[in-house]
Design an enzyme around this catalytic site. Sequence first.
Site, PDB file in Angstrom:
ATOM      1  N   TYR A 236      44.379  -8.552  -8.854  1.00 28.67           N
ATOM      2  CA  TYR A 236      42.923  -8.507  -9.097  1.00 28.67           C
ATOM      3  C   TYR A 236      42.714  -7.259  -9.932  1.00 28.67           C
ATOM      4  O   TYR A 236      42.105  -6.301  -9.504  1.00 28.67           O
ATOM      5  CB  TYR A 236      42.249  -8.424  -7.715  1.00 28.67           C
ATOM      6  CG  TYR A 236      40.753  -8.552  -7.661  1.00 28.67           C
ATOM      7  CD1 TYR A 236      40.095  -9.677  -8.139  1.00 28.67           C
ATOM      8  CD2 TYR A 236      39.976  -7.545  -7.071  1.00 28.67           C
ATOM      9  CE1 TYR A 236      38.720  -9.793  -8.039  1.00 28.67           C
ATOM     10  CE2 TYR A 236      38.595  -7.663  -6.972  1.00 28.67           C
ATOM     11  CZ  TYR A 236      37.980  -8.791  -7.455  1.00 28.67           C
ATOM     12  OH  TYR A 236      36.610  -8.915  -7.342  1.00 28.67           O
TER      13      TYR A 236
ATOM     14  N   HIS B 151      36.303  -7.466 -14.490  1.00 25.18           N
ATOM     15  CA  HIS B 151      36.122  -8.623 -13.601  1.00 25.18           C
ATOM     16  C   HIS B 151      35.717  -8.174 -12.197  1.00 25.18           C
ATOM     17  O   HIS B 151      34.760  -8.704 -11.620  1.00 25.18           O
ATOM     18  CB  HIS B 151      37.412  -9.445 -13.542  1.00 25.18           C
ATOM     19  CG  HIS B 151      37.373 -10.555 -12.536  1.00 25.18           C
ATOM     20  ND1 HIS B 151      36.535 -11.645 -12.657  1.00 25.18           N
ATOM     21  CD2 HIS B 151      38.047 -10.733 -11.362  1.00 25.18           C
ATOM     22  CE1 HIS B 151      36.703 -12.449 -11.613  1.00 25.18           C
ATOM     23  NE2 HIS B 151      37.612 -11.921 -10.814  1.00 25.18           N
TER      24      HIS B 151
ATOM     25  N   ARG C 286      27.927  -8.069  -4.120  1.00 25.71           N
ATOM     26  CA  ARG C 286      27.735  -6.932  -3.231  1.00 25.71           C
ATOM     27  C   ARG C 286      26.669  -6.015  -3.800  1.00 25.71           C
ATOM     28  O   ARG C 286      25.557  -6.430  -4.047  1.00 25.71           O
ATOM     29  CB  ARG C 286      29.083  -6.207  -3.024  1.00 25.71           C
ATOM     30  CG  ARG C 286      30.024  -6.985  -2.108  1.00 25.71           C
ATOM     31  CD  ARG C 286      31.303  -6.206  -1.817  1.00 25.71           C
ATOM     32  NE  ARG C 286      32.067  -5.925  -3.030  1.00 25.71           N
ATOM     33  CZ  ARG C 286      33.005  -6.746  -3.518  1.00 25.71           C
ATOM     34  NH1 ARG C 286      33.303  -7.858  -2.894  1.00 25.71           N
ATOM     35  NH2 ARG C 286      33.642  -6.461  -4.617  1.00 25.71           N
TER      36      ARG C 286
ATOM     37  N   ASP D 250      44.137 -19.929 -12.794  1.00 25.74           N
ATOM     38  CA  ASP D 250      44.119 -19.882 -11.333  1.00 25.74           C
ATOM     39  C   ASP D 250      42.822 -20.511 -10.835  1.00 25.74           C
ATOM     40  O   ASP D 250      41.847 -19.825 -10.544  1.00 25.74           O
ATOM     41  CB  ASP D 250      44.245 -18.415 -10.885  1.00 25.74           C
ATOM     42  CG  ASP D 250      44.552 -18.308  -9.412  1.00 25.74           C
ATOM     43  OD1 ASP D 250      45.099 -19.270  -8.847  1.00 25.74           O
ATOM     44  OD2 ASP D 250      44.255 -17.256  -8.824  1.00 25.74           O
TER      45      ASP D 250
ATOM     46  N   GLN E  44      35.199 -20.511  -1.401  1.00 24.97           N
ATOM     47  CA  GLN E  44      35.687 -19.125  -1.284  1.00 24.97           C
ATOM     48  C   GLN E  44      34.668 -18.234  -0.580  1.00 24.97           C
ATOM     49  O   GLN E  44      34.999 -17.446   0.297  1.00 24.97           O
ATOM     50  CB  GLN E  44      35.994 -18.589  -2.681  1.00 24.97           C
ATOM     51  CG  GLN E  44      36.595 -17.186  -2.705  1.00 24.97           C
ATOM     52  CD  GLN E  44      36.998 -16.765  -4.121  1.00 24.97           C
ATOM     53  OE1 GLN E  44      36.925 -17.549  -5.056  1.00 24.97           O
ATOM     54  NE2 GLN E  44      37.422 -15.527  -4.272  1.00 24.97           N
TER      55      GLN E  44
ATOM     56  N   SER F  46      46.975 -24.219  -9.410  1.00 23.88           N
ATOM     57  CA  SER F  46      46.968 -23.224 -10.482  1.00 23.88           C
ATOM     58  C   SER F  46      47.832 -23.813 -11.595  1.00 23.88           C
ATOM     59  O   SER F  46      48.864 -24.411 -11.312  1.00 23.88           O
ATOM     60  CB  SER F  46      47.569 -21.889 -10.027  1.00 23.88           C
ATOM     61  OG  SER F  46      46.896 -21.405  -8.879  1.00 23.88           O
TER      62      SER F  46
ATOM     63  N   THR G 109      41.977 -12.386 -12.907  1.00 24.38           N
ATOM     64  CA  THR G 109      41.090 -12.781 -14.004  1.00 24.38           C
ATOM     65  C   THR G 109      40.966 -11.655 -15.027  1.00 24.38           C
ATOM     66  O   THR G 109      40.732 -10.502 -14.658  1.00 24.38           O
ATOM     67  CB  THR G 109      39.700 -13.118 -13.443  1.00 24.38           C
ATOM     68  OG1 THR G 109      39.870 -14.076 -12.407  1.00 24.38           O
ATOM     69  CG2 THR G 109      38.783 -13.661 -14.511  1.00 24.38           C
TER      70      THR G 109
HETATM   71 CA    CA Z   1      43.196 -15.278  -9.362  1.00 21.38          CA
END
Ligand code: CA
Length: 423
Positions: free
Chosen positions: A136, A141, A150, A240, A247, A264, A356
């Site tokens: 990540y 991103h 958030r 992906d 999620q 994926s 990403t």
């Molecule tokens: Ca991913």
Amino acid sequence: MTIANDPNLVSWLSIPADSDFPLQNIPFGVACLSHNECFIATRIGDNVINLALLHRLGYFNALNIEANVFNAPCLNPLMKQGKCGIRALRDRIATLFSSGNVELQNCVEHQREAIYNVDVVRMMLPVQIGDYTDFYSSKEHATNVGMMFRDPENALLPNWLWLPVGYHGRSSSIITSDMAVRRPKGQTKLEGENPVYGPSKRVDFELEMGFITFDGKPLGERITTDEAEEYIFGLCLFNDWSARDIQQWEYVPLGPFLAKNFASSMSPWIVTLDALQPFKVESPVQNPPVLDYLKFEGKKSYDIQLEVFLQPANGEENRICSSNFKYMYWNMAQQLAHHTVNGCNIRCGDLMGSGTISGPTPDSYGSMLELAWKGTLPIAMSDGTTRTFIQDFDTVIFRGFCRQKELRIGFGEVRTQLLPAFE
Ligand code: CA
């Protein structure tokens, strides 16, 4: 520099201008002619070259590689030859197809047996993937997602600038290009209501690159940032797939699960890290300074232009994103160093997703979630329709390439159509 990277090499095969696959690329993949067994292949221009056959005909005799390495349904036995073995093979292929070398050029019969037009060949999943880890690592991103879900003021979680955040994904559902994906079903929940079961309404892509590893060190030992690139075989484009609504409901506290593991998609040609050496660039500045085990010397990022296209059913392609692998805040060497710092071992054929890859501008965001900003900014298609997420029968296409003066090294594409959910 390896022979194959010489920018002056020209092939006796014809290569279209702007091909992703000049003589300086020599990627590896697994190909298959209809009803026949798979074989290890490379690609030069629009030619797919059967390396198993060239081996049988004696063209690789000097390399001392066994036949079963090339007569394999995956690249894993080839990767077991290690970086030096594959470098020697890549150099031999570049030499064999260079202008001035007549060994194969003078043998039309062998050419007919071993060289096929890309249109008659089916490309298979190139690697038998052991473990799949997804990072990540794009600051843009992570910031965008943090702002949406958030606190816009503190979009990044406290650990993000200190370590490359990652999680263990699932390898069994990784597929290659031209294989369709079914819209997943699962639990979703709207604010203030009970959860329901049904097809996801927020299917999304994630623009990523993947890298494939060689065998690492024994369990308990770590790989440093200095050593990391010696353990990387090559890279591919990697979509992906994600179901954002599933999620959002399931990910607390252990992270994504069914929202991510339904599929994926990886591109079929693995471009070696060797071929990408001319395109190394400086990484983004990291502030606060990272801990010692994450420090690195020299250039560890790669300038790879990435594009995403969305093609509605029977429609034309719409380019919806232009990003670049060089935007990644955490580079592959840091990811591998972090992954193994506790003694976790990696194996030949593991796949690491970058996460990403979003850039600084809205047209460089690497997911529909960001491009359409959580559904609030629909994206116009050339046929007059709009998208906030992926619709049934849409096809998502990733392309990627590096360019420097006349030299272009590319990845081809990974193309996936989304089909309706099963009943
Ligand atoms: Ca991913």
